[in-house]
Design an enzyme around this catalytic site. Structure first.
Site, mmCIF file in Angstrom:
data_model
loop_
_atom_site.group_PDB
_atom_site.id
_atom_site.type_symbol
_atom_site.label_atom_id
_atom_site.label_comp_id
_atom_site.label_asym_id
_atom_site.label_seq_id
_atom_site.Cartn_x
_atom_site.Cartn_y
_atom_site.Cartn_z
ATOM 1 C CB CYS A 1 -0.848 0.086 1.332
ATOM 2 S SG CYS A 1 -1.759 1.513 1.465
ATOM 3 C CG HIS A 2 1.879 5.360 -2.034
ATOM 4 N ND1 HIS A 2 1.897 5.848 -3.408
ATOM 5 C CD2 HIS A 2 2.825 6.073 -1.784
ATOM 6 C CE1 HIS A 2 2.838 6.426 -3.859
ATOM 7 N NE2 HIS A 2 3.432 6.650 -2.938
ATOM 8 C CB THR A 3 0.170 3.752 4.119
ATOM 9 O OG1 THR A 3 -0.714 4.269 3.652
ATOM 10 C CG2 THR A 3 0.838 4.406 5.649
ATOM 11 C CG HIS B 1 -0.570 -1.577 6.231
ATOM 12 N ND1 HIS B 1 0.694 -1.007 5.597
ATOM 13 C CD2 HIS B 1 -1.535 -1.138 5.621
ATOM 14 C CE1 HIS B 1 0.014 -0.190 4.513
ATOM 15 N NE2 HIS B 1 -1.387 -0.187 4.686
ATOM 16 C CD GLU B 2 -3.851 -3.627 0.981
ATOM 17 O OE1 GLU B 2 -4.081 -2.557 0.948
ATOM 18 O OE2 GLU B 2 -3.628 -4.228 -0.106
ATOM 19 C CB CYS C 1 -9.953 -2.284 22.846
ATOM 20 S SG CYS C 1 -11.259 -1.093 23.255
ATOM 21 C CB CYS D 1 -12.349 2.378 24.187
ATOM 22 S SG CYS D 1 -12.486 2.523 22.320
ATOM 23 C CB CYS E 1 -14.857 -0.198 20.757
ATOM 24 S SG CYS E 1 -13.021 -0.040 19.933
ATOM 25 C CB CYS F 1 -9.884 1.453 18.873
ATOM 26 S SG CYS F 1 -9.534 0.302 20.375
ATOM 27 N NE ARG G 1 -7.629 7.180 18.528
ATOM 28 C CZ ARG G 1 -8.041 8.173 18.748
ATOM 29 N NH1 ARG G 1 -7.583 9.396 18.164
ATOM 30 N NH2 ARG G 1 -9.152 8.316 19.367
ATOM 31 C CB CYS H 1 -4.864 -1.821 3.923
ATOM 32 S SG CYS H 1 -4.688 0.045 3.752
ATOM 33 N NE ARG I 1 -3.252 -2.183 -2.144
ATOM 34 C CZ ARG I 1 -3.099 -0.659 -2.258
ATOM 35 N NH1 ARG I 1 -2.450 0.094 -3.010
ATOM 36 N NH2 ARG I 1 -3.504 -0.110 -1.023
HETATM 37 P P1 NAD Z 1 -1.431 4.969 -5.191
HETATM 38 O O1 NAD Z 1 0.030 5.730 -5.291
HETATM 39 O O2 NAD Z 1 -1.359 3.630 -5.931
HETATM 40 O O3 NAD Z 1 -2.259 5.900 -5.764
HETATM 41 C C1 NAD Z 1 -2.233 7.445 -5.590
HETATM 42 C C2 NAD Z 1 -2.642 8.175 -6.815
HETATM 43 O O4 NAD Z 1 -2.660 9.519 -6.604
HETATM 44 C C3 NAD Z 1 -1.653 7.656 -8.130
HETATM 45 O O5 NAD Z 1 -2.267 7.325 -9.198
HETATM 46 C C4 NAD Z 1 -1.000 9.353 -8.203
HETATM 47 O O6 NAD Z 1 -0.668 9.355 -9.364
HETATM 48 C C5 NAD Z 1 -2.207 10.211 -7.855
HETATM 49 N N1 NAD Z 1 -1.780 11.510 -7.275
HETATM 50 C C6 NAD Z 1 -0.640 11.883 -6.580
HETATM 51 N N2 NAD Z 1 -0.584 13.172 -6.449
HETATM 52 C C7 NAD Z 1 -1.910 13.655 -7.003
HETATM 53 C C8 NAD Z 1 -2.526 14.994 -7.097
HETATM 54 N N3 NAD Z 1 -1.721 16.056 -6.725
HETATM 55 N N4 NAD Z 1 -3.651 15.140 -7.980
HETATM 56 C C9 NAD Z 1 -4.275 14.128 -8.420
HETATM 57 N N5 NAD Z 1 -3.780 12.593 -8.386
HETATM 58 C C10 NAD Z 1 -2.592 12.766 -7.569
HETATM 59 O O7 NAD Z 1 -1.740 4.905 -3.409
HETATM 60 P P2 NAD Z 1 -2.764 3.816 -2.845
HETATM 61 O O8 NAD Z 1 -2.204 2.818 -2.135
HETATM 62 O O9 NAD Z 1 -3.928 4.071 -3.609
HETATM 63 O O10 NAD Z 1 -3.186 4.977 -1.672
HETATM 64 C C11 NAD Z 1 -3.697 6.363 -1.467
HETATM 65 C C12 NAD Z 1 -3.507 7.021 -0.522
HETATM 66 O O11 NAD Z 1 -4.301 6.574 0.364
HETATM 67 C C13 NAD Z 1 -2.097 7.280 -0.075
HETATM 68 O O12 NAD Z 1 -1.888 8.392 0.388
HETATM 69 C C14 NAD Z 1 -2.044 6.223 1.245
HETATM 70 O O13 NAD Z 1 -1.120 6.548 2.118
HETATM 71 C C15 NAD Z 1 -3.592 6.644 1.713
HETATM 72 N N6 NAD Z 1 -4.188 5.632 2.403
HETATM 73 C C16 NAD Z 1 -4.898 5.925 3.714
HETATM 74 C C17 NAD Z 1 -5.603 5.060 4.432
HETATM 75 C C18 NAD Z 1 -6.450 5.592 5.349
HETATM 76 O O14 NAD Z 1 -7.092 4.827 6.121
HETATM 77 N N7 NAD Z 1 -6.779 6.663 5.469
HETATM 78 C C19 NAD Z 1 -5.524 3.769 4.336
HETATM 79 C C20 NAD Z 1 -4.606 3.302 2.974
HETATM 80 C C21 NAD Z 1 -3.932 4.231 2.290
HETATM 81 ZN ZN ZN Z 2 -2.444 0.756 3.728
#
Ligand code: NAD
Ligand code: ZN
Length: 373
Positions: A41-43, A63-64, A93, A96, A99, A107, A111, A171, A366
């Site tokens: 995942c991108h995170t 994490h995924e 949990c 809390c 939850c 959580c 969290r 995720c 993915r």
């Molecule tokens: P990814 O890299 O596959 O997709 C991100 C997309 O955003 C890419 O296609 C990229 O070209 C595009 N992008 C980047 N900057 C941009 C901009 N300024 N304008 C338009 N498009 C733009 O990533 P992903 O795995 O799909 O994750 C996406 C986001 O979600 C990441 O920031 C990740 O950390 C976040 N995320 C958050 C949670 C949550 O629970 N909040 C969970 C998982 C992932």
């Molecule tokens: Zn993730």
């Protein structure tokens, strides 16, 4: 203690190194699981690069994933060896105030905590190499053949569900889908903009389609994404790079004043601001999902709020991992939610660094990493 292979990140931005690690037995309220499939995942990439995030090294990312319980610690009654499970980066949990609330999945105990590299029980890592600790990531660390996770961060799922597919629900896909159906909640017939067409954003688009949205507008700086996005009900695209004016103005013109809902899945602060400013006044709702740079600041004129726009954010699409995810897996089993189209690549564990390359180049949605390879 189990000795097994793990892909260890020793230094920010450097390729992961396959090492033999020792994985300690699970302590009270922990489980040890065998990971069968994990994805990237991108995170993971942000914290591995550690450009806009706190560096914590050496660390085992990931994490995924999907796996099987190997053993359980003291006090664990809901899970037993052999159960099929998804580890989740944010926990539940069940005790809390969060939850117990129907409105929150934040959580108090479990969290998401991106900077903690240890287990909450004793403040120590369960991974070592020759006695030296290797830190955890998001309480899951799935880039290891075995990992130890708090029981509250584990969803027990249907054992018939194919783990090489449903692992993406641990995720990205649950996050994007939930961000739309649980948080943005587009009414039938509405127009939804999705910023960022990676797996998370396309899952958000899928959520818009499932909610009966009539127009889904995809926004991405990578034009390669547009063709793929068609498979997700996204028929209109905007590349912010193609315009001299801010993308929110372009979208307002396309939609007679703004979209009904927008979901931001980029992690880019400017995209977050655009995602908010492109919603229609009076009723528009924007939902932030992307993980921002640690110093990012959100700037917009307060009048945008006074004009009756709403800004929200979510982790994990507001799903409670243990209570809600088994049912999301059933959606896949009942063919209400397709997962195959999110899976564009696969690699054996020994080639995990390739998965980072695909994501950095914007080639993959993915990439499934097969732990037996
Ligand atoms: P990814 O890299 O596959 O997709 C991100 C997309 O955003 C890419 O296609 C990229 O070209 C595009 N992008 C980047 N900057 C941009 C901009 N300024 N304008 C338009 N498009 C733009 O990533 P992903 O795995 O799909 O994750 C996406 C986001 O979600 C990441 O920031 C990740 O950390 C976040 N995320 C958050 C949670 C949550 O629970 N909040 C969970 C998982 C992932
Ligand atoms: Zn993730």
């Amino acid at each position: 203690v189990i000795r097994c292979r793990a892909a260890v990140s020793w230094e920010a931005g450097k390729p992961l190194v396959m090492e033999e690690v020792e994985v300690a037995p699970p302590q009270a309220m922990e489980v040890r699981m065998k990971i069968l499939y994990t994805s990237l995942c991108h995170t993971d990439v942000y914290f591995w690069e550690a450009k806009g995030q706190t560096p914590v090294f050496p660390r085992i990312f990931g994490h995924e994933a999907g796996g099987i319980i190997e053993s359980v610690g003291e006090g664990v009654t809901e899970l037993a060896p052999g159960d099929h499970v998804l580890p989740i980066f944010t926990g539940e949990c069940k005790e809390c105030a969060h939850c117990k609330s129907e409105e929150s999945n934040m959580c108090d105990l479990l969290r998401i905590n991106t900077d903690r590299g240890v287990m909450i029980n004793d403040g120590k890592s369960r991974f070592t190499i020759n006695g030296k600790p290797i830190y955890h990531f998001l309480g899951t660390s799935t880039f290891s053949e075995y990992t130890v996770v708090h029981v509250g961060c584990v969803a027990k799922i249907n054992p018939l569900a194919p783990l090489d597919k449903v692992c993406v629900l641990s995720c990205g896909i649950s996050t994007g889908f939930g961000a739309t159906v649980n948080v943005a909640k587009p009414p039938k017939g509405s127009t939804v903009a999705v910023f960022g067409l990676g797996a998370v954003g396309l899952a958000a688009a899928e959520g818009a389609r499932a909610s009966g949205a009539s127009r889904i507008i995809g926004v991405d700086v990578n034009p390669k994404r547009f063709e793929e996005a068609m498979k997700f009900g996204c028929a209109e695209f905007v590349n912010p790079m193609d315009h001299d004016k801010p993308v929110q103005e372009v979208i307002a013109e396309m939609t007679n004043g703004g979209v009904d809902r927008s979901v931001e899945c980029t992690g880019n602060i400017n995209a977050m601001i655009s995602a908010f400013e492109c919603v229609h006044d009076g009723w528009g709702v924007a939902v932030l999902v992307g993980v921002p740079h640690k110093e990012a600041e959100f700037k917009t004129h307060p009048m945008n709020f006074l004009n009756e726009r709403t800004l929200k954010g979510t982790f994990f699409g507001n799903y409670k991992p243990r209570s809600d995810i088994p049912a999301v897996v059933e959606k896949y089993m009942n063919k209400e939610l397709e997962l195959e189209k999110f899976i564009t690549h696969s690699v054996p564990f020994s080639e995990i660094n390739k998965a980072f390359g695909y994501m950095l180049k914007g080639e993959s949605l993915r990439c499934i990493i097969h732990m037996d390879g």
